[in-house]
Structure formats: structure tokens, C-alpha cells
Design a protein around this motif. Structure first.
Motif, PDB file in Angstrom:
ATOM      1  N   CYS B  32       0.837  -1.196   0.000  1.00  0.00           N
ATOM      2  CA  CYS B  32       0.000   0.000   0.000  1.00  0.00           C
ATOM      3  C   CYS B  32       0.873   1.247   0.000  1.00  0.00           C
ATOM      4  O   CYS B  32       0.605   2.213  -0.736  1.00  0.00           O
ATOM      5  N   ILE B  36       0.949   4.267  -2.667  1.00  0.00           N
ATOM      6  CA  ILE B  36       0.662   5.663  -2.323  1.00  0.00           C
ATOM      7  C   ILE B  36       1.832   6.567  -2.739  1.00  0.00           C
ATOM      8  O   ILE B  36       1.625   7.636  -3.303  1.00  0.00           O
ATOM      9  N   ARG B  82      -1.145   0.958  -7.741  1.00  0.00           N
ATOM     10  CA  ARG B  82      -2.204   1.923  -7.399  1.00  0.00           C
ATOM     11  C   ARG B  82      -3.547   1.438  -7.921  1.00  0.00           C
ATOM     12  O   ARG B  82      -4.537   1.419  -7.206  1.00  0.00           O
ATOM     13  N   SER B  86      -6.306  -0.297  -5.456  1.00  0.00           N
ATOM     14  CA  SER B  86      -7.493   0.529  -5.213  1.00  0.00           C
ATOM     15  C   SER B  86      -8.732  -0.160  -5.760  1.00  0.00           C
ATOM     16  O   SER B  86      -9.798  -0.083  -5.153  1.00  0.00           O
ATOM     17  N   VAL B  89      -9.502  -2.765  -2.982  1.00  0.00           N
ATOM     18  CA  VAL B  89      -9.990  -2.223  -1.712  1.00  0.00           C
ATOM     19  C   VAL B  89     -11.326  -1.513  -1.899  1.00  0.00           C
ATOM     20  O   VAL B  89     -12.274  -1.736  -1.140  1.00  0.00           O
ATOM     21  N   VAL B  90     -11.428  -0.674  -2.940  1.00  0.00           N
ATOM     22  CA  VAL B  90     -12.649   0.113  -3.105  1.00  0.00           C
ATOM     23  C   VAL B  90     -13.849  -0.783  -3.424  1.00  0.00           C
ATOM     24  O   VAL B  90     -14.913  -0.663  -2.821  1.00  0.00           O
ATOM     25  N   THR B 145     -13.513   3.283 -13.099  1.00  0.00           N
ATOM     26  CA  THR B 145     -14.760   3.315 -12.348  1.00  0.00           C
ATOM     27  C   THR B 145     -15.658   2.136 -12.727  1.00  0.00           C
ATOM     28  O   THR B 145     -16.238   1.472 -11.870  1.00  0.00           O
ATOM     29  N   ILE B 148     -14.550  -1.094 -11.248  1.00  0.00           N
ATOM     30  CA  ILE B 148     -14.932  -1.158  -9.832  1.00  0.00           C
ATOM     31  C   ILE B 148     -16.424  -1.459  -9.707  1.00  0.00           C
ATOM     32  O   ILE B 148     -16.841  -2.310  -8.914  1.00  0.00           O
ATOM     33  N   THR B 210     -10.767  -9.324  -1.235  1.00  0.00           N
ATOM     34  CA  THR B 210      -9.909  -8.284  -1.790  1.00  0.00           C
ATOM     35  C   THR B 210      -8.882  -8.949  -2.699  1.00  0.00           C
ATOM     36  O   THR B 210      -8.618  -8.492  -3.817  1.00  0.00           O
ATOM     37  N   THR B 233      -1.433  -1.442 -15.379  1.00  0.00           N
ATOM     38  CA  THR B 233      -2.021  -2.269 -14.321  1.00  0.00           C
ATOM     39  C   THR B 233      -1.308  -3.616 -14.410  1.00  0.00           C
ATOM     40  O   THR B 233      -0.764  -3.967 -15.455  1.00  0.00           O
TER      41      THR B 233
END
Lengths: 341, 288, 324
Positions: B32, B36, B82, B86, B89-90, B145, B148, B210, B233
């Protein structure tokens, strides 16, 4: 005035038995139960598992809605209230449960558990709630530090004290104790019984005390009712009911209850028969298949409740003067000898 | 006795006994932090091309080697973290919140509400994850988006199921009845008395899913359904490397290792949580 | 006693908790005769169940340690796991508190009763099933032949406990251990099951070791009683002597705490405090912190059982003194 009046209370459960839907079955858990509790009195409700005594407690509290009958607190009929009015009345009636391990939220500290109802009902906030919690802990015999600990740090007896403190947070008039001391060891049971009677005296509380243990009921209660398959078969003052039981079921229950005295040892009741299921109760008097005095009348006609002795009620044809001739006419088919000391 | 104390002894103590779960936590934290602080960690820009250094094997200059455009694979993997993390997690957080709440409501109220919620969950559950993803991305277009959204939608029914079962058990406990006897509202009972008592079980599944979500994202990227190139990615890197798998195997191997590390760390955390939840399993293991 | 069937000498069972061995049962000794009911009574955590599990060697091997001597018909047992396997269910049998979990829900009741006969007696399936029906009749199950073909969930609690008893009796054991056999049952059913156990014990001449928390049950069926507190026997003797004149203050307090259905309530008596947990046992007499008779010496000296009248022993420095 009576703190609680219960009249013709009924609660039926509808389930299905068998695979793939199955056939619908109605369990008549509580089938027309009536009693009253005087202010400051402990009233016992006694019976074996499945007799409906716990359902009575929950229906009185409206934790499960009753199907019929009248439940009145201080003369006010709870069945007529809308949900908001009922919620406002809830603080007056509280409950203590059998299992002190499942009756407390394991993720909530004792102090928070006791302060929550006080805050929710606007009886105090912040330091005031904390003071009330400290007083309650002292009243039930726990140290003030208990507030900062979680339920799992306490023994069964101490947890039951916490549960009692929680029931007292809203300063109720009536406490329904459902087998409140049954899960405890004898020495702890005595401590909790002592605590409950002190609290009852000090606060002028009334109790509906549900138990299967005749000894505990004799120590704690003034009057009692004996239930069998959803109906009350006998009620009256504790001493006389236990010393000279009128209903044959009460007699058997009393004879089967162990007494810690080997000199009073008697032939063990070799009473045969099982407790029938409340989903398929026998017709007439529910107890007739196990009753040594049962006649043809008992097999067909439900006995009326009579008052053969002042203050004592019994639902048995043997004690109903109106049925005396009919009872003599139909001889018991299986006249077993009932032993009773 | 020991069983009850272990079950309520708190997560930290149980984690202390399970050293491997700490390894998982540390590993995941490192990943993580790398994600970040990617601009500080990565020695090159993720999309900086260099014709001079195409398809170079791993070296001190390029830790993970370079790709067909001469981009530094290590930097791309760092930036890729990233996206991958994300997404994981999201989408799990969203799926857990929505699905968990639906499951709790279904379990707590029962009857009609239960039937309506759980039957709709069954409908969602009956579509394979990949198909649902393809349909959503096809309808909304490929973007971070939408990836996700696609993963969240497939996670909601799973969390609803996971949350419903313990809710059914907890609502039968006497303290919930005590709450009702004290006139608490349903919202208060659900939020303060049911949710805290089922949270651990949901968190176990959250950590495991996750890991799953990271893999699903990689799968989408591999199929070209995810984030558009040139944004890096892990899944996308594997796909790009696939064309050169025999000439430049490092192009696929290193992003694959990154996925492995992330999934491994989350599974270790999940195992630790599960030990905390079911002390009986732990005891048996200690004894044997 | 010539008729002694089971002798337990200095049984000590320890558990490994938090890096240390803690004794859950300390130096327990007793004899059990044929056709005798010995009740071990005590509150939860006193070690009464662990005592029986140690004799039967049913404790998990890891984390527990059993010391002491156990003699069945004068022959030491318990050291050889394979020999114990042969004894269990044959010469020593056991009944548990919860008959629903002790019976296998997917096997027919008759088969479960027949199993020990096939295992230990080498009976054929047909012969064993026939015998099983006879046993089910013996424990008072009506229409045993058809009910033998049913599954445990079709039986009520009392009937299931009868099935458990039939299983335990299949090989005509010399010793029957009953661990809280009636605690899960209603009182009227409890009376039936206790009556059945008493009748069978007498007919078969078994030694019955009854584990219970209820002084009422003890008074109703036991010949002799051993009261356990914090892992040790604090008082033992004939039932009538102990109930009429308890010597140990714990026995006395326990008897006074029982709410009785047969007389009007006087004041509720209760023993103050709680049973100490296994890793926080006090030194000296373990009952001392709760004892109204405590003297200084009680905090340092661990009392041993002293014979007060023939067969009646108590371990109390104040009431029973120290051995000369």
C-alpha cells in the motif's frame, strides 16, 4: 391495584412439519391463560419444558404479539396501544434471562450496556448516567471498576448480576425473570436469589418468576400457577399448593422434585408416559393420558377452573362439584396407584 | 473456559499468536505504501518510452527489465499497484457496505423482506463474474470506475449471504431480546448490537475477496476490458508481456509476482482473522 | 470390602494451561462396590467430570496428564490404550448428559444399541439386532421392535436417555458411569430415568458412579457420596450420615443453600464468594477464602481426609483435625 392482569391470553404458532413445505401445524403454546400479580408480589409460573411458561412471559412483554386475551399493566390494556405508546411503556416491564452468557452483548463494555437504556430514554446523560450506573453496580454487589470491563471477564454469577442491573436501569415496576437462576451452581444460585429478594423488598418491585424448579419458587414466590401444555392447571399460595397439591399433575410434579434429604427417600415415581406435544394435545383434559384418576369424562370434556379452597384454583373434574356425579359414573380405566408422601 | 476467553480475547492477542498473519499485514502495508508513494519509489515515469532500451532483461538499472516500448517495468509495476490495490480495496469496501447491510436487513427482519432481498441476490449470483463484468463494461465503456462497479456488483450478493447467516444467529440471542424489551429502535439494535457481533466474520471474507478482486481486475485487464493503455495495471502488463513471452519472459513474470504477493498477504491476514473468529480450529491445531 | 469392583488411588489429572501444569483433579481416591451407587457431587469446575473422563481415558492426550492407579477387579488398567479400548463399552460403560449429541443422528437407534455387541461380543448382525430389541424393552421403550428402526430425532429426550442406557448396558458392564444423566430432563422424566437406573443397577449388580450437581438427586438414589471442591474430595461417606451431619463447612453450606420445595422458606443462605479458577488456586485449604470457620493455619496447611466415624471422612482442619 394489581401491577399485572392477564386474561385469556392465547398465543398460537403456525409451522409446517415435513419436507418440501409439509403440512401446516398449529402449536397452541399458550391456550387461554389468566392470572394477576399484586404490587410488590413475586408470582411463580411453574411447569416442564414445552408447557408454554416462557411464551407467557414474552407475550406479556409483547416481545411476541399475543393472539388473543388481555394484558393490562396498572390497569392499562397493552393490546390497545400503538407501537409508540407501547415503546413508552416498555421501561415499566423488564426481563432477566436464563443464560447469562447470551444475555449480554459481548462487544459492549458493562458500563456502556447499562448507560445505553438510560440515555435512549432520556433518563440522564454523561456524568449523570455514569453516576446511575455506579449506583446500580453497587446495588447488585459489583465493584465500580466493572463498568470498564467486557462481559467475558466475568463469571456466570457476576454476569447475572450485570443482567439484573441492566433490568433495573429504567426503574421498572415489574420484572419477568425467565429461569433466571436455573443455569447457576447451587451456591451462586442462592446468592442471586438473595440479591433478587433484597431488590424486591427495597424497590417494592413485582416479579413474574418463571421456573421449572419448585424449590426456587417456594423460596422466592408468594403465589404461583402450574402450567401444563399451554393451560394453567392449578394456582394458589405457594405453601399450600406444594404441601397439599389438588391437581394430579401438581401432585406428580411435587413428588418427582428431588428433596435433599435421604431420610425422606421414597419409592421413585415410576410414572410412565411422555409429555405430549403442544402441537397435538390430547382432547379433553390435556393431562388425562398420564393421569392415574382419568375417567371417560376427562378424555372428552375440558375441565373448568374451580375454587375448592379460598384463594386456590384448580382445573380438574375431581374438584368440580358439578361433575361429581359424572366422575363417579365413569370409573377410571387404568386405576394406577399414585404415590404421594 | 479457554475457548470463551480466546474468542473474546481480542484480535490483537490472537494475531500475536499467529506470526504469519503479521507477515501478511506487514507485506500488505508495504504494498500500500509503495502504491501511495509511487512517484517517489519509481525511478522512471510509468509511460516514459525509450527506443534505446527496448526489451532489456532485469538489471540494476531496470530491476524488472523493460518492455517493447522501452518502458521501465519496475516503475510500471509500482504505478500498477495503485490501480490494482485501489480496485481491490474500493470494490470490496463498497460490496461489503451495500451487500453486508442488505444481508443484515434480510436476516434481522426475515419474512417478506428476507425473501425479496435474498431472491434478488440469487439472481445476481447466478451470473458468472466475468459475464457480468463484460456486460457492464460493454454498456458503460472500459474505465477504472466501471471495473470497480462491475466487481462491486458481483460482490454484493456474496457479502449479503455472508452477513445474513450470522445475523440470524445473533438476533436469537437473549441480549437482542433485552434490547427490544428496553424499547430500543430497530436501527439502534442493528447498528450497535448486531453489526459489531458479525463484523469479524465479514472482515475475514473481505480480506479474502480483496485478493479475489485484485485477480478479477487482472483478468479484466488481461482481456482488455479494464483501464485503457498506456495506464499500467498488473493484469495489463501480463497481457502485454504475453506477446513476447518467449523473448522477454520477465515482462509477464514480475507483474505476476506482484499479484501473487498481494493475494498471499491478504490470504494470510484472512487466516489470522479466521483464527481469531474460531478459536476451536486454532486450539486443535495447537494440540496436534 | 471384598466386593469392590473399581478402585481409584490418588488420581491426579493436570492440564497444560498458559505454559504451566495445573491439576484439575488432585489425589482423588475411592472404592466402588458391586450393586452400589456412589455419587460424586460438586459444582461446575470441581473436577467431577474430569475424574470420570480420566478413569475412562477419554481426555485428549495432548495437554493433559493423568497420574495415579486405577484397578478394575483388582487389576490395574489405563496404561495400555488398546486394552482400554476393549474395556470401554464392554466392562466399563458411560452415559452422557446430552443424549441428542451422544447419539449418531443418521443411524437407526437399534443399530446403535447393537454396535457394542458386534464390536465386543462378536455377535452377528442379526443376533445383535435381536439383542438390541430386548435391551430397548428392558429400558422401558414401548413397542421396541418397531422403534428400533427409528432415528434418534424421532425420540423424546427421556426416551433418548433410555436408548443411551440400553447402549451402555449392552455388554453388561461391571461399572456404569453416569455423567449428569438427568440434568437435561424434566423432573417427572428425571424421576423415571433415575428409577430405571436404580432398578438396572440392582438387577445386574453393577457399580454405578453417578456424577451430579444436584444434592436432591444424590439424596434420592445414592448409597454413598463424595463431595468434591476445587479438584479434591472434601468429604465422603454414607448418604444418610452426610446429609444428617455434614462435617465439612462446604458440604454444610451447599446443603443449606438448596431451595427446598417441601418446607417454607426461611432466610436464603448462601456461601459467599465463588469457586477459584484452576490457575488461581489458593494455598492451603482451597475452601478457606469462603469458609466461615477459617483459622490462620487453613491458609498454609492443605487438609487431608480424616475418618470421623466408620466410612465417613472429611478434610477440614477445624472440624476433622489432622491425622495423628
Amino acid at each position: 391495584m394489581n401491577v399485572l392482569d392477564v386474561d385469556g391470553l392465547k398465543k398460537f404458532f403456525h409451522t409446517r412439519v415435513g419436507a418440501f413445505g409439509g403440512k401446516p401445524v398449529t402449536v397452541r403454546a399458550v391456550d387461554g391463560v389468566s392470572f394477576h400479580i399484586e404490587t410488590g408480589e413475586a408470582f411463580g409460573l411453574v411447569g416442564e419444558s414445552g408447557c408454554g411458561k416462557s411464551t407467557v412471559g414474552r407475550a406479556v412483554l409483547h416481545l411476541i404479539p399475543p393472539d388473543a386475551g388481555r394484558v393490562a399493566l396498572h390497569g392499562q390494556d397493552l393490546m390497545q396501544l400503538d407501537p409508540a405508546e407501547l415503546r413508552a411503556l416498555r421501561p415499566s416491564m423488564q426481563m432477566i434471562f436464563q443464560d447469562p452468557y447470551s444475555s449480554l452483548n459481548p462487544k459492549q463494555k458493562v458500563g456502556a450496556a447499562l448507560a445505553e437504556p438510560i440515555r435512549v430514554h432520556g433518563r440522564g446523560s454523561g456524568p449523570e448516567a455514569e453516576r446511575i450506573v455506579a449506583d446500580l453496580l453497587q446495588e447488585v454487589g459489583l465493584p465500580a471498576e466493572a463498568a470498564n470491563r467486557y462481559p467475558h471477564e466475568f463469571s456466570g454469577g457476576q454476569r447475572q448480576r450485570i443482567a439484573i442491573a441492566r433490568a433495573l436501569t429504567l426503574d421498572p415496576d415489574l420484572i419477568i425473570a425467565d429461569e433466571a437462576v436455573s443455569a447457576l451452581d447451587v451456591s451462586i444460585q442462592a446468592q442471586i436469589l438473595k440479591l433478587l429478594s433484597e431488590i424486591m423488598q427495597r424497590r417494592g418491585l413485582s416479579f413474574l418468576f418463571i421456573s421449572h424448579d419448585l424449590g426456587v419458587v417456594r423460596v422466592f414466590c408468594k403465589r404461583l400457577a402450574v402450567m401444563y401444555l399451554g393451560r394453567i392447571v392449578e394456582s394458589g399460595p405457594v405453601g399450600p399448593v406444594f404441601d397439599t397439591p389438588l391437581h394430579p399433575y401438581t401432585q406428580i410434579l411435587r413428588a418427582a422434585s428431588p428433596i435433599p434429604d435421604p431420610s425422606a427417600r421414597t419409592e421413585l415415581v415410576r410414572l410412565s408416559g411422555e409429555i405430549p406435544s403442544a402441537s397435538n394435545p390430547p382432547p379433553g383434559c390435556h393431562f388425562h393420558p398420564r393421569c392415574p384418576f382419568a375417567t371417560d369424562l376427562c378424555r372428552t370434556v375440558t375441565p373448568k377452573t374451580t375454587e375448592p379452597v379460598t384463594g386456590r384454583h384448580v382445573a380438574c373434574h375431581l374438584h368440580d362439584p358439578a361433575q361429581a356425579d359424572a366422575m363417579r359414573a365413569t370409573k377410571p380405566l387404568a386405576a394406577k396407584e399414585l404415590y404421594f408422601p | 473456559m479457554s475457548a470463551t476467553s480466546a474468542s473474546s480475547g481480542g484480535l490483537v492477542q490472537t494475531f500475536n499468536r499467529n506470526k504469519l498473519s503479521w507477515v501478511g499485514i506487514v507485506l500488505f502495508m508495504v504494498l500500500c505504501l509503495i502504491a501511495i508513494f509511487a512517484p517517489f519509489v519509481a525511478p522512471y515515469g510509468p509511460i516514459d518510452q525509450s527506443v534505446m532500451t527496448r526489451m532489456r532483461p532485469p538489471s540494476m538499472e531496470h530491476l524488472f527489465g523493460t518492455d517493447a516500448f522501452g518502458r521501465d517495468q519496475f516503475s510500471r509495476a509500482v504505478y500498477g499497484a495503485r490501480i490494482s490495490l485501489s480496485v481491490g480495496v474500493v470494490s470490496v469496501f463498497l460490496g461489503m457496505s451495500v451487500g453486508g447491510l442488505l444481508g443484515v436487513l434480510a436476516g434481522y427482519f426475515g419474512k417478506r423482506i428476507d425473501t425479496v432481498i435474498m431472491r434478488s441476490m440469487d439472481v445476481l449470483l447466478s451470473f458468472p463474474t466475468l459475464i457480468t463484468g463484460i456486460v457492464i463494461v460493454a454498456l458503460l465503456g472500459p474505465s477504472l470506475t466501471n471495473v470497480i462497479v462491475a466487481i462491486t456488483v458481483t460482490l454484493i450478493p456474496k457479502f449479503a449471504r455472508i452477513a445474513r447467516a450470522p445475523t440470524l444467529a445473533v438476533k436469537e440471542r437473549a441480549y437482542i431480546e433485552a434490547c427490544r424489551a428496553m424499547g430500543f429502535s430497530h436501527a439502534r439494535i442493528i447498528l450497535f448490537h448486531i453489526v459489531p457481533n458479525i463484523l469479524t466474520e465479514i472482515l475475514v471474507m473481505a480480506s479474502l475477496w480483496t485478493a479475489n478482486a485484485i485477480m478479477i481486475e487482472a483478468g479484466f485487464a488481461f482481456l482488455g476490458l479494464g483501464v485503457r493503455p498506456p495506464t499500467p495495471t498488473w493484469g495489463g502488463m501480463i497481457r502485454e508481456g504475453f506477446e513476447h513471452i518467449f523473448q522477454a519472459p520477465w515482462m509477464s513474470i514480475f507483474p505476476g509476482l506482484c499479484i501473487l504477493l498481494a493475494v498471499l498477504s491478504l490470504n494470510l491476514i484472512g487466516d489470522g482473522l479466521r483464527d481469531a473468529l474460531d478459536p476451536r480450529l486454532k486450539q486443535v491445531r495447537d494440540m496436534g | 470390602m471384598t466386593d469392590t469392583v473399581l478402585q481409584v488411588r490418588n488420581l491426579t489429572t493436570s492440564f497444560y494451561i498458559g505454559g504451566e501444569w495445573h491439576p484439575a483433579v488432585r489425589g482423588v481416591s475411592f472404592d466402588l462396590a458391586r450393586d452400589e451407587t456412589l455419587a460424586i457431587v460438586g459444582e461446575s469446575g470441581c473436577g467431577k467430570s474430569v475424574t470420570v473422563m480420566s478413569i475412562m481415558r477419554l481426555l485428549p492426550e495432548a495437554g493433559s496428564r493423568i497420574e495415579g492407579e486405577i484397578l478394575l477387579d483388582g487389576v490395574p488398567i489405563g496404561t495400555d490404550p488398546e486394552a482400554m479400548q476393549k474395556l470401554r463399552g464392554d466392562r466399563m460403560a458411560m452415559i452422557f448428559q446430552e443424549p441428542m449429541t451422544a447419539l449418531n443422528p443418521v443411524l437407526r437407534v437399534g443399530f446403535q444399541v447393537a454396535e457394542p455387541l458386534m464390536q465386543h461380543r462378536g455377535l452377528s448382525r442379526e443376533a445383535a439386532m435381536e439383542e438390541a430389541v430386548r435391551l430397548l424393552e428392558l429400558v422401558g421403550i414401548p413397542s421396541a421392535k418397531s422403534r428400533a428402526r427409528e432415528y434418534p430425532h424421532q425420540f423424546s429426550g427421556g426416551m433418548r436417555q433410555r436408548v443411551m442406557i440400553a447402549m451402555a448396558l449392552a455388554c453388561e458392564p461391571e461399572v456404569l458411569f453416569a455423567d449428569e444423566p438427568t440434568t437435561a430432563l424434566d423432573v417427572t422424566i428425571q424421576a423415571q430415568v433415575l428409577g430405571l437406573l436404580e432398578d438396572l443397577r440392582h438387577d445386574k449388580g453393577m457399580g454405578l458412579l453417578l456424577i451430579t450437581h444436584s444434592m436432591g438427586v444424590v439424596a434420592a438414589v445414592a448409597d454413598r457420596v463424595a463431595v468434591m471442591y476445587a479438584g479434591a474430595i472434601v468429604e465422603t461417606g454414607p448418604v444418610d450420615k452426610i446429609f444428617a451431619g455434614p462435617v465439612h463447612p462446604y458440604t454444610e453450606g451447599l446443603l443449606r443453600s438448596i431451595p427446598r420445595p417441601d418446607r417454607d422458606a426461611q432466610d436464603i443462605y448462601s456461601i459467599p464468594g465463588a469457586v477459584p479458577s484452576i490457575d488461581k488456586m489458593p494455598k492451603g485449604c482451597r475452601f478457606a477464602p469462603r469458609c466461615p470457620l477459617k483459622i490462620n493455619r487453613c491458609e498454609t496447611v492443605d487438609p487431608v481426609l480424616v475418618e470421623i466415624t466408620p466410612g465417613h471422612f472429611a478434610a477440614c482442619l477445624v472440624r476433622a483435625g489432622e491425622p495423628s
